[in-house]
Design an enzyme around this catalytic site. Structure first.
Site, PDB file in Angstrom:
ATOM      1  N   LYS A  36       0.830  -1.198   0.000  1.00 50.79           N
ATOM      2  CA  LYS A  36       0.000   0.000   0.000  1.00 50.79           C
ATOM      3  C   LYS A  36       0.873   1.259   0.000  1.00 50.79           C
ATOM      4  O   LYS A  36       2.094   1.172   0.209  1.00 50.79           O
ATOM      5  CB  LYS A  36      -0.912  -0.058   1.231  1.00 50.79           C
ATOM      6  CG  LYS A  36      -1.915  -1.225   1.194  1.00 50.79           C
ATOM      7  CD  LYS A  36      -2.763  -1.264   2.458  1.00 50.79           C
ATOM      8  CE  LYS A  36      -3.844  -2.339   2.359  1.00 50.79           C
ATOM      9  NZ  LYS A  36      -4.721  -2.331   3.561  1.00 50.79           N
TER      10      LYS A  36
ATOM     11  N   TYR B 128     -12.168  -2.724  -3.470  1.00 55.65           N
ATOM     12  CA  TYR B 128     -12.747  -2.834  -2.119  1.00 55.65           C
ATOM     13  C   TYR B 128     -14.278  -2.779  -2.129  1.00 55.65           C
ATOM     14  O   TYR B 128     -14.882  -2.395  -1.130  1.00 55.65           O
ATOM     15  CB  TYR B 128     -12.191  -1.722  -1.228  1.00 55.65           C
ATOM     16  CG  TYR B 128     -10.783  -1.971  -0.710  1.00 55.65           C
ATOM     17  CD1 TYR B 128     -10.473  -3.125   0.016  1.00 55.65           C
ATOM     18  CD2 TYR B 128      -9.762  -1.041  -0.929  1.00 55.65           C
ATOM     19  CE1 TYR B 128      -9.191  -3.348   0.504  1.00 55.65           C
ATOM     20  CE2 TYR B 128      -8.472  -1.258  -0.435  1.00 55.65           C
ATOM     21  CZ  TYR B 128      -8.194  -2.413   0.290  1.00 55.65           C
ATOM     22  OH  TYR B 128      -6.930  -2.636   0.786  1.00 55.65           O
TER      23      TYR B 128
ATOM     24  N   ASN C  68      -1.835  -0.197   7.397  1.00 56.60           N
ATOM     25  CA  ASN C  68      -1.281  -1.534   7.655  1.00 56.60           C
ATOM     26  C   ASN C  68      -0.427  -2.081   6.514  1.00 56.60           C
ATOM     27  O   ASN C  68      -0.191  -3.281   6.426  1.00 56.60           O
ATOM     28  CB  ASN C  68      -2.391  -2.501   8.083  1.00 56.60           C
ATOM     29  CG  ASN C  68      -3.461  -2.678   7.028  1.00 56.60           C
ATOM     30  OD1 ASN C  68      -3.354  -2.109   5.940  1.00 56.60           O
ATOM     31  ND2 ASN C  68      -4.478  -3.467   7.324  1.00 56.60           N
TER      32      ASN C  68
ATOM     33  N   HIS D 262      -1.685  -5.516   1.389  1.00 53.54           N
ATOM     34  CA  HIS D 262      -2.953  -6.205   1.127  1.00 53.54           C
ATOM     35  C   HIS D 262      -2.646  -7.630   0.690  1.00 53.54           C
ATOM     36  O   HIS D 262      -1.675  -7.870  -0.021  1.00 53.54           O
ATOM     37  CB  HIS D 262      -3.717  -5.498  -0.001  1.00 53.54           C
ATOM     38  CG  HIS D 262      -4.843  -6.339  -0.541  1.00 53.54           C
ATOM     39  ND1 HIS D 262      -6.076  -6.380   0.046  1.00 53.54           N
ATOM     40  CD2 HIS D 262      -4.891  -7.223  -1.587  1.00 53.54           C
ATOM     41  CE1 HIS D 262      -6.852  -7.234  -0.613  1.00 53.54           C
ATOM     42  NE2 HIS D 262      -6.153  -7.754  -1.612  1.00 53.54           N
TER      43      HIS D 262
ATOM     44  N   GLU E 218      -9.234 -10.345  -8.003  1.00 57.38           N
ATOM     45  CA  GLU E 218      -8.292  -9.229  -7.837  1.00 57.38           C
ATOM     46  C   GLU E 218      -7.182  -9.283  -8.887  1.00 57.38           C
ATOM     47  O   GLU E 218      -6.764  -8.244  -9.409  1.00 57.38           O
ATOM     48  CB  GLU E 218      -7.706  -9.258  -6.417  1.00 57.38           C
ATOM     49  CG  GLU E 218      -8.752  -8.911  -5.358  1.00 57.38           C
ATOM     50  CD  GLU E 218      -8.317  -9.181  -3.924  1.00 57.38           C
ATOM     51  OE1 GLU E 218      -7.158  -9.624  -3.706  1.00 57.38           O
ATOM     52  OE2 GLU E 218      -9.131  -8.946  -3.014  1.00 57.38           O
TER      53      GLU E 218
END
Ligand code: UDP
Ligand code: MG
Length: 152
Positions: free
Chosen positions: A13, A53, A116, A119, A130
């Site tokens: 990310k 998402y 965080n 992914h 995805e």
């Protein structure tokens, strides 16, 4: 039955990129024995991230999540190997880094759930979805010489 060629979508990310953790994340998957079959850097649009998402669209944190994910480039990868989805999730740690065991990526490098750093697909079906979303051009078929030393 375990599948040697299972694929998972792993993405560093924007905070992982900014904090210089891209190489570390790649190194962990490489050393574990997974095969890299696709890799690129993308500064994703909000529309693209909303598709990624989509299942979280009703969550209160969704607008902040999309803004965070669109705030800078991400590094997109597909890793292939035995039980790649479940093992990839285990290597990432829990969604909330405070609940992630030390030794996991989030447990070693993150503190906040909204920052965080990585992914990972949560199921084989979502992984395929995805991979198609982020790599419409497809992945690279190749054989690693190490495969006979990684698999029985
Ligand atoms: N997230 C958040 N707040 C929450 C839950 C999730 O900001 O309370 C963010 C976090 O970055 C997480 C992402 O939304 O990684 C997707 O949530 P999901 O439940 O799919 O967690 P993941 O599969 O990434 O562990
Ligand atoms: Mg998820």
């Amino acid at each position: 039955m375990p599948n040697n060629a299972e694929r998972t979508y792993i993405m560093v990310k924007p905070d992982g990129v900014q904090r210089g953790i891209v190489g570390e994340i790649i190194a962990r998957f490489e050393k574990r024995g997974f095969k890299l079959v696709a890799l690129k850097m993308v500064h994703a649009t909000k529309e693209h991230l909303e598709k990624h998402y989509a299942d979280l669209a009703q969550k209160p944190f969704f607008p902040g999540l999309i803004k965070y994910m669109a705030s800078g480039p991400v590094v997109c990868m597909v890793w292939e190997g035995l039980d790649a989805v479940k093992t990839g999730r285990a290597m990432l740690g829990a969604t909330n880094p405070l609940a992630s065991a030390p030794g996991t990526i989030r447990g070693d490098y993150a503190l906040a759930v909204g920052r965080n750093i990585c992914h990972g697909s949560d199921a084989v079906e979502s992984a395929e979805h995805e991979i198609a979303l982020w790599f419409p051009e497809g992945t690279i078929q190749h054989t690693l010489a190490s495969a006979e030393w990684v698999f029985e």
